[in-house]
Design an enzyme around this catalytic site. Sequence first.
Site, PDB file in Angstrom:
ATOM      1  N   LYS A  22       0.642  -0.963   0.398  1.00 27.93           N
ATOM      2  CA  LYS A  22       0.170   0.016  -0.547  1.00 27.93           C
ATOM      3  C   LYS A  22       1.199   1.718   0.160  1.00 27.93           C
ATOM      4  O   LYS A  22       2.045   1.208   0.481  1.00 27.93           O
ATOM      5  CB  LYS A  22      -0.882   0.144   0.869  1.00 27.93           C
ATOM      6  N   ASP A 147      -2.685  -2.093   9.827  1.00 25.14           N
ATOM      7  CA  ASP A 147      -2.445  -1.817   8.537  1.00 25.14           C
ATOM      8  C   ASP A 147      -3.772  -3.262   7.925  1.00 25.14           C
ATOM      9  O   ASP A 147      -3.692  -3.793   6.518  1.00 25.14           O
ATOM     10  CB  ASP A 147      -1.075  -1.694   7.652  1.00 25.14           C
TER      11      ASP A 147
HETATM   12  P1  ATP Z   1       4.426  -0.674   8.502  1.00 23.37           P
HETATM   13  O1  ATP Z   1       3.030  -1.657   8.213  1.00 23.37           O
HETATM   14  O2  ATP Z   1       3.773  -0.132   9.899  1.00 23.37           O
HETATM   15  O3  ATP Z   1       4.339   0.408   7.695  1.00 23.37           O
HETATM   16  P2  ATP Z   1       6.210  -1.448   7.276  1.00 23.37           P
HETATM   17  O4  ATP Z   1       5.617  -1.641   5.766  1.00 23.37           O
HETATM   18  O5  ATP Z   1       7.597   0.362   7.449  1.00 23.37           O
HETATM   19  O6  ATP Z   1       5.533  -1.485   8.207  1.00 23.37           O
HETATM   20  P3  ATP Z   1       7.488  -4.000   7.672  1.00 23.37           P
HETATM   21  O7  ATP Z   1       7.945  -3.996   6.142  1.00 23.37           O
HETATM   22  O8  ATP Z   1       5.174  -4.644   7.689  1.00 23.37           O
HETATM   23  O9  ATP Z   1       6.923  -1.942   7.592  1.00 23.37           O
HETATM   24  O10 ATP Z   1       8.253  -4.310   8.385  1.00 23.37           O
HETATM   25  C1  ATP Z   1       8.221  -3.653   9.470  1.00 23.37           C
HETATM   26  C2  ATP Z   1       9.374  -4.969  10.288  1.00 23.37           C
HETATM   27  O11 ATP Z   1       8.184  -6.285  10.743  1.00 23.37           O
HETATM   28  C3  ATP Z   1       9.909  -5.382   9.826  1.00 23.37           C
HETATM   29  O12 ATP Z   1      11.640  -5.007  10.671  1.00 23.37           O
HETATM   30  C4  ATP Z   1      10.419  -6.759  10.468  1.00 23.37           C
HETATM   31  O13 ATP Z   1      11.438  -6.947  11.131  1.00 23.37           O
HETATM   32  C5  ATP Z   1       9.132  -6.929  10.702  1.00 23.37           C
HETATM   33  N1  ATP Z   1       8.379  -8.354  10.198  1.00 23.37           N
HETATM   34  C6  ATP Z   1       7.866  -9.840  11.361  1.00 23.37           C
HETATM   35  N2  ATP Z   1       7.210 -10.290   9.633  1.00 23.37           N
HETATM   36  C7  ATP Z   1       7.417  -9.916   8.973  1.00 23.37           C
HETATM   37  C8  ATP Z   1       7.345  -9.999   7.177  1.00 23.37           C
HETATM   38  N3  ATP Z   1       6.442 -10.777   6.953  1.00 23.37           N
HETATM   39  N4  ATP Z   1       7.637  -9.328   6.049  1.00 23.37           N
HETATM   40  C9  ATP Z   1       8.257  -8.306   6.865  1.00 23.37           C
HETATM   41  N5  ATP Z   1       9.175  -7.919   7.510  1.00 23.37           N
HETATM   42  C10 ATP Z   1       8.237  -8.385   8.732  1.00 23.37           C
END
Ligand code: ATP
Length: 314
Positions: A22, A147
Site C-alpha cells: 500500500k 494495516d
Molecule cells: P508499517 O506497516 O508499520 O508501515 P513497514 O511497511 O514499514 O511497516 P514491514 O515491512 O511491514 O514495514 O516490517 C516491519 C517490521 O516487521 C520489520 O522490520 C520486520 O522485523 C517485522 N516483520 C515481521 N514479519 C514480517 C514479514 N512477514 N515481512 C516483513 N517484515 C516482517
Amino acid sequence: MSPSSPTRLPAGPGVRVRAPSKVNLYLAVGDVRDDGYHDLVTVFHALDLADELTITPARRSSVRCTPADGVPAGAKNLAGMAVRLLAQRTRSGGPVAIDIAKQIPVAGGMAGGSADAAAALVGCAALWELDLDRRQLTEIGRELGADVPFALAGGTALGTGRGDLLSPVMTRARLHWVLAMAEGGLSTPAVFAELDRLREQGNPPRVKPVDTMLAALAGGEPAAVAAALGNDLQAAAVSLQPELRRTLRAGEAAGALGGVVSGSGPTVAFLCADAESAGAVAAELAGSGTCRSVRVAAGPAPGARVIPTSPVRG
Ligand code: ATP
C-alpha cells in the site's frame, strides 16, 4: 462460507495467496493521545507490487522468506503469528509451512508485514475450509496490526482510528506509480516519535483536510490526485533520513506529477500521468543515484486473494 468466498480451497495440497502493498495517498496524524497512540485519517491505496505466499500442510510449522533480509524467519514473522491467532480463534487448523516470495520492501512504509499476515489468514482459512466471511477475518486481522484490515480489503479506502476502521473510496482513477526504495528501513514507532518531537519544537505544517483528495479521486484525474498527495509523517521521515529530500526532487525533475513518502517511509512513491510516463520516470530515477532501487506499480489492486490454480493439461 459463501460460494463466492475468495477464501475457498482450490484443488491441490496447498494454496498460493497474493497480498498487495500500500501507499498512503493522504495521511493526517493527530496529536499523541494519553495511551501513546495517534488518531489517523488516511487514504490507503493498494498496489500490484505484491508478496506471494505458498501455504502447505506440514508436520511442523515453519515460515521462510526469500529474500530473507530483515524478515524474522520463525515465530516472530507476522505470517506465522497470523496462523497461530486464526487457529486459536477458530479452534481449528494444523501445522503449515509458509514460503514467502517477498517483493514488498521490508520496513519501507508499504505494510509488507501486514500484507503477509493478511495472506496467511486468507490462505489458512481456505486450507482449513473455515466458515468465515471477510468481516470475521478482518476482526482477527485487526488484532495483528492496524494495516492488516486494509491488506485484506485492497482497493482505495479511507482509514480512521488507528487506520483500521475502513470505508471504501469510489474512484475511477487507474494510477501509475514509480517507487524509489531507500537503503535500509525506518522503524514506524521511531518516525511517530520524531513527529512528536518536531511538533514539540515548533509547528511543522499539517496536511490540508482530506476532502481535496476524496474529490480528486472521485474525478479520476491523476494530476489532481498528485496535487492532493500529503503525509504528516513525511517531515519526520525526512528528518531521520535527510537524503530523501534528494530522492523527492529527483522524481519530480524526472517528470512525475507528484511524490510523497509512503506511510512512515523511507520508500518514496511518485505518481505519473500514465504507464508510459512511469516507465520513463523509473529509468531516469534509477540513474539518478538517489535511491537503492526503483519499481513501477499500478493501483488500485485487490486485497489478499487465493491465486486460482490453473487446470492441469492432459
Ligand atoms: P508499517 O506497516 O508499520 O508501515 P513497514 O511497511 O514499514 O511497516 P514491514 O515491512 O511491514 O514495514 O516490517 C516491519 C517490521 O516487521 C520489520 O522490520 C520486520 O522485523 C517485522 N516483520 C515481521 N514479519 C514480517 C514479514 N512477514 N515481512 C516483513 N517484515 C516482517
